[in-house]
Design a protein around this motif. Structure first.
Motif, mmCIF file in Angstrom:
data_model
loop_
_atom_site.group_PDB
_atom_site.id
_atom_site.type_symbol
_atom_site.label_atom_id
_atom_site.label_comp_id
_atom_site.label_asym_id
_atom_site.label_seq_id
_atom_site.Cartn_x
_atom_site.Cartn_y
_atom_site.Cartn_z
ATOM 1 N N ARG A 318 0.824 -1.208 0.000
ATOM 2 C CA ARG A 318 0.000 0.000 0.000
ATOM 3 C C ARG A 318 0.861 1.261 0.000
ATOM 4 N NH1 ARG A 318 -3.145 -3.115 3.674
ATOM 5 N NH2 ARG A 318 -2.152 -2.044 5.447
ATOM 6 N N ASN A 319 1.922 1.252 0.798
ATOM 7 C CA ASN A 319 2.815 2.415 0.851
ATOM 8 C C ASN A 319 3.475 2.657 -0.506
ATOM 9 O OD1 ASN A 319 2.237 2.888 3.529
ATOM 10 N ND2 ASN A 319 3.999 1.741 4.296
ATOM 11 N N ALA A 320 3.860 1.564 -1.196
ATOM 12 C CA ALA A 320 4.489 1.703 -2.509
ATOM 13 C C ALA A 320 3.510 2.289 -3.521
ATOM 14 C CB ALA A 320 5.008 0.343 -2.986
ATOM 15 N N ILE A 321 2.248 1.848 -3.484
ATOM 16 C CA ILE A 321 1.235 2.354 -4.416
ATOM 17 C C ILE A 321 0.963 3.833 -4.145
ATOM 18 C CG2 ILE A 321 -1.190 2.196 -5.080
ATOM 19 C CD1 ILE A 321 -1.009 -0.823 -4.559
ATOM 20 N N LEU A 322 0.767 4.190 -2.878
ATOM 21 C CA LEU A 322 0.481 5.587 -2.543
ATOM 22 C C LEU A 322 1.674 6.486 -2.851
ATOM 23 C CD1 LEU A 322 -1.452 5.093 0.816
ATOM 24 C CD2 LEU A 322 -2.387 5.519 -1.465
ATOM 25 N N SER A 323 2.890 5.958 -2.669
ATOM 26 C CA SER A 323 4.087 6.727 -3.025
ATOM 27 C C SER A 323 4.140 6.971 -4.531
ATOM 28 C CB SER A 323 5.346 5.985 -2.562
ATOM 29 O OG SER A 323 6.516 6.657 -2.973
ATOM 30 N N PHE A 324 3.746 5.977 -5.313
ATOM 31 C CA PHE A 324 3.713 6.126 -6.767
ATOM 32 C C PHE A 324 2.693 7.181 -7.168
ATOM 33 C CE2 PHE A 324 2.057 5.084 -10.965
ATOM 34 C CZ PHE A 324 3.218 4.975 -11.707
ATOM 35 N N ILE A 325 1.516 7.173 -6.512
ATOM 36 C CA ILE A 325 0.483 8.166 -6.822
ATOM 37 C C ILE A 325 0.977 9.569 -6.495
ATOM 38 C CG2 ILE A 325 -1.827 8.978 -6.205
ATOM 39 C CD1 ILE A 325 -2.620 6.069 -5.746
ATOM 40 N N ASN A 326 1.601 9.734 -5.325
ATOM 41 C CA ASN A 326 2.103 11.057 -4.937
ATOM 42 C C ASN A 326 3.174 11.548 -5.905
ATOM 43 O OD1 ASN A 326 0.417 11.136 -2.702
ATOM 44 N ND2 ASN A 326 1.932 10.176 -1.356
ATOM 45 N N SER A 327 4.063 10.654 -6.315
ATOM 46 C CA SER A 327 5.106 11.031 -7.264
ATOM 47 C C SER A 327 4.503 11.415 -8.612
ATOM 48 C CB SER A 327 6.095 9.864 -7.436
ATOM 49 O OG SER A 327 7.071 10.158 -8.407
ATOM 50 N N HIS A 328 3.498 10.665 -9.039
ATOM 51 C CA HIS A 328 2.829 10.967 -10.311
ATOM 52 C C HIS A 328 2.152 12.336 -10.251
ATOM 53 C CE1 HIS A 328 0.243 10.413 -13.857
ATOM 54 N NE2 HIS A 328 -0.739 10.865 -13.102
ATOM 55 N N ASN A 329 1.502 12.644 -9.129
ATOM 56 C CA ASN A 329 0.750 13.899 -9.016
ATOM 57 C C ASN A 329 1.646 15.127 -8.884
ATOM 58 O OD1 ASN A 329 -1.731 12.644 -9.248
ATOM 59 N ND2 ASN A 329 -2.038 12.461 -7.037
ATOM 60 N N GLU A 330 2.926 14.915 -8.583
ATOM 61 C CA GLU A 330 3.842 16.057 -8.530
ATOM 62 C C GLU A 330 4.098 16.640 -9.916
ATOM 63 O OE1 GLU A 330 7.358 14.768 -6.592
ATOM 64 O OE2 GLU A 330 6.426 14.589 -4.599
ATOM 65 N N ASP A 331 4.065 15.800 -10.917
ATOM 66 C CA ASP A 331 4.258 16.261 -12.299
ATOM 67 C C ASP A 331 3.343 15.471 -13.229
ATOM 68 O OD1 ASP A 331 5.266 17.571 -14.543
ATOM 69 O OD2 ASP A 331 6.956 16.169 -14.767
ATOM 70 N N PRO A 332 2.037 15.675 -13.106
ATOM 71 C CA PRO A 332 1.094 14.855 -13.882
ATOM 72 C C PRO A 332 1.077 15.266 -15.355
ATOM 73 C CG PRO A 332 -0.095 16.547 -12.697
ATOM 74 C CD PRO A 332 1.347 16.665 -12.263
ATOM 75 N N LYS A 333 0.859 14.277 -16.201
ATOM 76 C CA LYS A 333 0.715 14.527 -17.638
ATOM 77 C C LYS A 333 -0.532 13.779 -18.113
ATOM 78 C CE LYS A 333 5.584 15.307 -18.703
ATOM 79 N NZ LYS A 333 5.986 15.416 -17.278
ATOM 80 N N PRO A 334 -1.522 14.495 -18.604
ATOM 81 C CA PRO A 334 -2.767 13.834 -19.019
ATOM 82 C C PRO A 334 -2.560 12.978 -20.261
ATOM 83 C CG PRO A 334 -2.806 16.147 -19.648
ATOM 84 C CD PRO A 334 -1.565 15.960 -18.821
ATOM 85 N N PHE A 335 -3.334 11.906 -20.345
ATOM 86 C CA PHE A 335 -3.364 11.099 -21.559
ATOM 87 C C PHE A 335 -4.293 11.789 -22.555
ATOM 88 C CE2 PHE A 335 -2.686 8.010 -18.087
ATOM 89 C CZ PHE A 335 -1.433 7.551 -18.463
#
Length: 360
Positions: A318-335
């Motif tokens: 769970r921590n790994a998934i939430l860390s991935f989400i936080n990292s993604h949201n720091e520099d998000p790029k829409p599809f």
């Protein structure tokens, strides 16, 4: 007024060859199209009429018409590439292609280089070169699934319309669950990558439980709202809707794109939505999860974090998934969605027609 067209006359031998190329069920489509151009031209049709019938450009018709006038039937074949002279005759190449595309061996479902070399008398290297030149891979196969949803067309137009022309003062969220994500640990420490050696890990693994991820992808910004849950029932989905509600500006309408999973349609969810009229649900057609952009984000999560991750507990997972989400949201790029609904439906129609024409 353009220049008058030079009339095209073909011999009986050429006509038989051209008709053979158009009638063979699996001839390369480019060669079949060129053959039809010449046959129509021999019937006296203008370049414009031929282009309209075959749905190709006027320049394409003119090119192959002139090539035939200059070089005959051989002019319709692709010109040789630069390099050393080819040792295989055209007839050998055509025979290999015909056998590969239009037949199967007696004892197998597909040809191998060894079996086709034995059948044709050519070397395995020659078979391999021909297959590579024409991008043929008989040993490979992919699966597909067509939606049987009676409202498929309407749903495609609805969802693609949200992607290409989202409504004003509204938020479009692609919502889905990635259920039963396993916390896996290898039975021995992995051997890290080093020069000349790729990373190596044991084939077997130890399971340490599962978790489920609920995610909502903002199609405009690319940001993701995520929440992990032990299970993925309607109770957990209701909890995730509360999370969305807490993260969405109250003055905006919310359009949710989601699949037909049963937890999305229970009385609990209907009651929650009835109290919040600003929420609008858009269901994807059955067997058409590719319409939901959050699936693309799930693929990135799997590739970058889950597939090779080592997690000794569900808490670590769970921590790994939430860390991935936080990292993604720091520099998000829409599809970015490019195809219109008409282009998608036309593509599916062509695919269905091809599957019917194979006769299998």
């Amino acid at each position: 007024m353009g220049r008058p067209l030079v009339p095209v006359s073909i011999s009986a031998e050429d006509q038989a060859q051209l008709q053979g190329w158009t009638r063979r069920p699996k001839t390369a489509q480019a060669l079949a199209m060129r053959s039809r151009v010449i046959l129509f031209a021999a019937d006296g049709l203008s370049n414009t009429s031929i282009a309209q019938r075959l749905r190709v450009s006027l320049q394409t018709v003119g090119k192959w018409r002139q090539r035939y006038l200059d070089h005959g039937v051989d002019g319709l074949l692709d010109e040789p590439r630069p390099g050393t002279s080819r040792k295989l005759a055209d007839k050998d190449v055509e025979r290999v292609l015909a056998l590969t595309l239009e037949s199967t061996p007696v004892d197998a479902t597909h040809w191998s280089t060894r079996s086709l070399a034995k059948k044709t008398g050519l070397s395995r290297a020659s078979i391999h070169r021909i297959w590579r030149a024409f991008s043929l891979a008989p040993h490979r196969s992919e699966t597909f699934k067509l939606s049987k949803d009676p409202l498929f067309i309407e749903k495609v137009r609805d969802i693609v319309g949200l992607y290409l022309a989202p409504p004003d003062r509204a938020l479009v969220l692609c919502v889905d669950e990635k259920s039963q994500i396993q916390a896996l640990d290898r039975t021995a420490p992995l051997l890290p990558m080093r020069p000349g050696q790729i990373e190596r890990r044991t084939h077997d693994y130890a399971r340490h439980g599962t978790t489920s991820l609920f995610a909502a992808l903002d199609t405009n910004t690319g940001k993701v709202i995520g929440q992990t849950q032990q299970r993925h029932r309607s109770v957990e989905f209701r909890s995730f809707l509360d999370t969305i509600e807490a993260n969405v500006p109250p003055e905006l309408d919310v359009h949710l794109i989601l699949d037909n999973y049963g937890t999305h349609k229970t009385a609990l969810i209907r009651n929650w939505l009835a109290k919040r009229p600003r929420y609008h649900l858009h269901f994807t057609p059955t067997s058409a999860s590719w319409l939901n952009l959050v699936e693309r984000w799930f693929a990135a999560l799997t590739e970058k974090q889950l597939r090779r991750g080592v997690h000794r507990s569900t808490k670590e997972l769970r921590n790994a998934i939430l860390s991935f989400i936080n990292s993604h949201n720091e520099d998000p790029k829409p599809f970015v969605w490019h195809k219109t609904a008409d282009q998608i439906l036309d593509s599916i129609a062509r695919f269905c027609k091809r599957t019917l024409e194979t006769g299998h």
